[in-house]
Design a protein around this motif. Structure first.
Motif, short mmCIF file in Angstrom:
data_model
loop_
_atom_site.label_atom_id
_atom_site.label_comp_id
_atom_site.label_asym_id
_atom_site.label_seq_id
_atom_site.Cartn_x
_atom_site.Cartn_y
_atom_site.Cartn_z
N LEU A 332 15.75 19.50 -6.62
CA LEU A 332 14.68 18.50 -6.66
C LEU A 332 14.20 18.46 -5.32
CD1 LEU A 332 15.93 16.06 -9.09
CD2 LEU A 332 14.32 17.73 -9.79
N PRO A 333 13.57 19.21 -4.84
CA PRO A 333 13.27 19.30 -3.18
C PRO A 333 12.10 18.20 -3.01
CG PRO A 333 12.08 21.29 -4.15
CD PRO A 333 12.99 20.50 -5.21
N VAL A 334 12.23 17.37 -2.05
CA VAL A 334 11.42 16.46 -1.45
C VAL A 334 11.45 16.62 -0.02
CG1 VAL A 334 11.69 14.80 -3.55
CG2 VAL A 334 13.13 14.61 -1.42
N ARG A 335 10.13 15.94 0.57
CA ARG A 335 10.10 16.09 2.18
C ARG A 335 9.80 14.85 2.66
NH1 ARG A 335 9.44 19.66 6.06
NH2 ARG A 335 8.23 19.13 7.89
N ALA A 366 17.74 11.78 -12.15
CA ALA A 366 16.83 12.29 -11.62
C ALA A 366 16.29 13.57 -12.27
CB ALA A 366 17.31 12.66 -10.00
N THR A 367 15.03 13.56 -12.33
CA THR A 367 14.51 14.65 -13.13
C THR A 367 13.07 15.16 -12.57
OG1 THR A 367 13.16 13.23 -14.84
CG2 THR A 367 15.37 13.85 -15.31
N ALA A 368 12.58 16.53 -12.64
CA ALA A 368 11.42 16.85 -12.40
C ALA A 368 10.52 16.92 -13.28
CB ALA A 368 11.86 18.42 -11.73
N GLN A 369 9.42 16.23 -13.21
CA GLN A 369 8.11 15.97 -14.06
C GLN A 369 6.78 16.39 -13.51
OE1 GLN A 369 7.94 12.40 -16.01
NE2 GLN A 369 10.28 12.41 -16.66
N GLY A 370 6.43 17.49 -13.64
CA GLY A 370 5.31 18.36 -13.23
C GLY A 370 5.38 18.65 -11.82
N GLY A 371 4.45 17.94 -10.74
CA GLY A 371 4.52 18.01 -9.40
C GLY A 371 5.31 16.68 -8.80
N GLU A 372 6.19 16.43 -9.59
CA GLU A 372 6.79 15.05 -9.03
C GLU A 372 8.28 15.14 -9.55
OE1 GLU A 372 3.34 11.67 -8.72
OE2 GLU A 372 4.53 11.90 -10.76
N PHE A 436 14.24 0.36 -12.33
CA PHE A 436 13.42 1.01 -11.31
C PHE A 436 13.11 2.49 -11.42
CE2 PHE A 436 14.94 -3.02 -9.51
CZ PHE A 436 13.82 -3.59 -8.72
N THR A 437 12.14 2.78 -11.38
CA THR A 437 11.47 4.06 -11.79
C THR A 437 10.44 4.66 -10.42
OG1 THR A 437 11.32 3.92 -14.16
CG2 THR A 437 10.37 6.11 -13.22
N ILE A 438 10.98 5.49 -9.56
CA ILE A 438 10.67 5.99 -8.51
C ILE A 438 10.03 7.32 -8.65
CG2 ILE A 438 10.66 6.51 -6.30
CD1 ILE A 438 12.89 4.43 -5.84
N ARG A 439 8.76 7.48 -8.55
CA ARG A 439 8.01 9.03 -8.48
C ARG A 439 7.76 9.36 -6.94
NH1 ARG A 439 6.23 11.06 -13.41
NH2 ARG A 439 6.83 9.73 -15.15
N LEU A 440 8.20 10.60 -6.66
CA LEU A 440 7.80 11.17 -5.46
C LEU A 440 7.25 12.61 -5.54
CD1 LEU A 440 10.89 10.05 -3.32
CD2 LEU A 440 8.70 8.99 -3.17
N PRO A 441 6.36 12.93 -4.63
CA PRO A 441 5.99 14.38 -4.82
C PRO A 441 7.02 15.49 -4.40
CG PRO A 441 5.05 13.31 -2.90
CD PRO A 441 5.97 12.21 -3.87
N LEU A 442 6.95 16.48 -5.31
CA LEU A 442 8.00 17.52 -4.84
C LEU A 442 7.52 18.33 -3.61
CD1 LEU A 442 8.62 19.20 -8.55
CD2 LEU A 442 10.43 18.28 -6.86
N HIS A 444 6.73 21.50 -1.52
CA HIS A 444 6.27 22.78 -1.85
C HIS A 444 7.28 24.03 -1.43
CE1 HIS A 444 2.36 21.22 -3.02
NE2 HIS A 444 2.31 20.82 -2.00
N GLU A 445 7.80 23.69 -0.34
CA GLU A 445 8.84 24.60 0.34
C GLU A 445 10.18 24.36 -0.31
OE1 GLU A 445 8.19 21.59 3.72
OE2 GLU A 445 7.39 22.41 1.87
N ALA A 446 10.95 25.42 -0.42
CA ALA A 446 12.31 25.42 -0.86
C ALA A 446 13.11 24.71 -0.22
CB ALA A 446 12.65 26.85 -1.27
N VAL A 447 14.29 24.20 -0.43
CA VAL A 447 15.18 23.47 0.30
C VAL A 447 15.99 24.74 0.99
CG1 VAL A 447 17.46 21.94 0.16
CG2 VAL A 447 15.33 21.68 -1.57
#
Length: 454
Positions: A332-335, A366-372, A436-442, A444-447
């Protein structure tokens, strides 16, 4: 066709913001003068000769057209005000010569050039230039009236005939100049006020960013303090291990076989080294988390970061609270800054701990949903009523005693999530726990693969 030309007009290298906005219109005006004046004379001369006495007008118009094209070139070389002053001087000189040659009465048929000089002076060059041009126009009118008087037949009434239009002409141009002065002054004052407000806003944003940075650091220190008891417990365990290995050393010295004694001593020293490394890792983790460094934006796997945070969470939560952190197979890559990410999780975990004084369950998913990515942090503690839930993200709002909370933890979490372009939601009810539900943008680049091997 028009768009490339409009882009070319706007691309003049002019530093001043007002001049840069005026430049396209002024360039169009100069191009019009440079092209239209010669074309107009060519059209007239193709069907009729030059009127008597108008040769000077032809010469002045052609000179003005050439200077207008030269001024366009000057504007393209970042000499905007020089170009406009040159063009204004050319217009005034042309008017002075024309009035001297033909008189005022002949020139009042078309007053475009006179009004244009006032507009250029006021809009482009400012109030001082505007009133200077007004004074020069009065002098030019006087030259024309003198020519009219000279050309009037001799007689007692010649002065009245020559000057009968002077008062109304001067009054008309005075009114035009005063209106231009007021309008241009109002526009420039408005622009100055707008720029001042913009600068104040920038300063206020900088002050708020500094305050936010200090607040985040304070929260890190607060979270570090909460972790201190758990860290002390870890160090007691590590020191116990070292003492145990030291006791093995004493027992190894009593062994009769040199080889067995040497192997036992080596094993004891290896155990001491491993225990020391664990102690260093705990200390290093705490110091990195709590220090007030600049942000280190990086791309990392949020799922792995949560797993790495598990030991600290176990130390933060009492033994009566069960920690549930299911493994996540996909990355689940985040920046963002990793310490800020950890701060968000620890702040919510600390609130969950306080909401479960008699123990309970704290679960992180933690899960991926679309672009988040969606991170859900839930407890089965006391919960919150609607009034508390609506104010939970307000700075300094807290239901705890003053000695046990600042009311800043969840406010910091909210601000961090919003600054990252994410969203945070809270679901709670009295006796039903809090989530608490936190949504963050994924990202684009790989980890980085190196992180996955750490």
């Amino acid at each position: 066709m028009w768009k490339p030309f409009a882009h070319w007009l706007r691309s003049a290298p002019i530093a001043d913001a007002v001049d840069r906005r005026n430049a396209p219109a002024m360039q169009l005006l100069l191009l019009f003068y440079g092209i239209a004046l010669p074309a107009n004379w060519a059209w007239h001369l193709s069907s009729r000769p030059i009127p008597a006495g108008w040769a000077i007008v032809l010469l002045l118009d052609l000179t003005t057209a050439a200077l207008a094209l030269l001024c366009v070139r000057l504007i393209r070389r970042d000499r905007y005000r020089t170009a406009m002053m040159l063009f204004l001087g050319a217009l005034l000189t042309s008017l002075a010569l024309a009035f001297h040659k033909l008189g005022t009465q002949a020139q009042l048929i078309d007053q475009t050039a006179m009004i244009l000089t006032l507009v250029i002076a006021g809009v482009v060059l400012g109030r001082r230039a505007l009133w200077t041009v007004f004074a020069l126009l009065l002098a030019i009118f006087a030259i024309g009236f003198a020519t009219d008087a000279h050309n009037t037949a001799k007689g007692p009434q010649w002065i009245g005939n020559a000057l009968r239009n002077a008062p109304s002409l001067v009054a008309s141009y005075l009114i035009i100049t005063a209106i231009l002065d007021r309008a241009v002054t109002a526009l420039r004052e408005s622009l100055d006020e707008s720029n001042a407000r913009g600068r104040e806003l920038q300063l206020e944003m900088a002050r708020r960013e500094r305050a936010q940075t200090q607040l985040i650091h304070a929260q890190k220190m607060e979270a570090s303090g909460r972790l201190a008891s758990g860290i002390a417990h870890d160090f007691n365990n590590i020191l116990g291990l070292i003492q145990g290995f030291a006791a093995q050393r004493d027992a190894a010295l009593d062994l009769p076989d040199p080889r067995e004694r040497s192997a036992a001593l080596a094993a004891a020293l290896e155990g001491v080294e491993e225990a020391a490394e664990r102690g260093c890792a705990v200390t290093r983790k705490l110091l990195i988390f709590s220090r007030n460094d600049v942000l280190r934006i990086e791309t990392f796997d949020a799922a792995r970061a949560l797993r790495d945070l598990q030991p600290m969470l176990r130390q933060l939560l009492p033994a009566a609270v069960r920690l549930e952190l299911p493994a996540v197979a996909a990355a689940l890559p985040v920046r963002l800054d990793r310490s800020e990410f950890e701060l968000m999780v620890l702040n919510i975990a600390a609130n969950a701990r306080d909401a479960m004084p008699d123990g309970g369950r704290f679960a992180i998913a933690a899960t991926a949903q679309g672009g988040e990515i969606e991170i859900r942090l839930a407890d089965n503690g006391l919960g919150m009523d609607e009034h508390v839930r609506e104010r939970v993200f307000e700075p300094f709002f807290s239901t705890k005693l003053a000695a046990h909370g600042t009311g800043l933890g969840l406010s910091v979490v909210h601000d961090l999530v919003k600054a990252l372009g994410g969203d945070i939601r809270v679901d709670s009810a009295p006796g039903a726990g809090t989530a608490f539900t936190i949504r963050l943008p994924l990202a684009h680049e790989a980890v980085d693969n190196a992180e996955g091997m750490a």
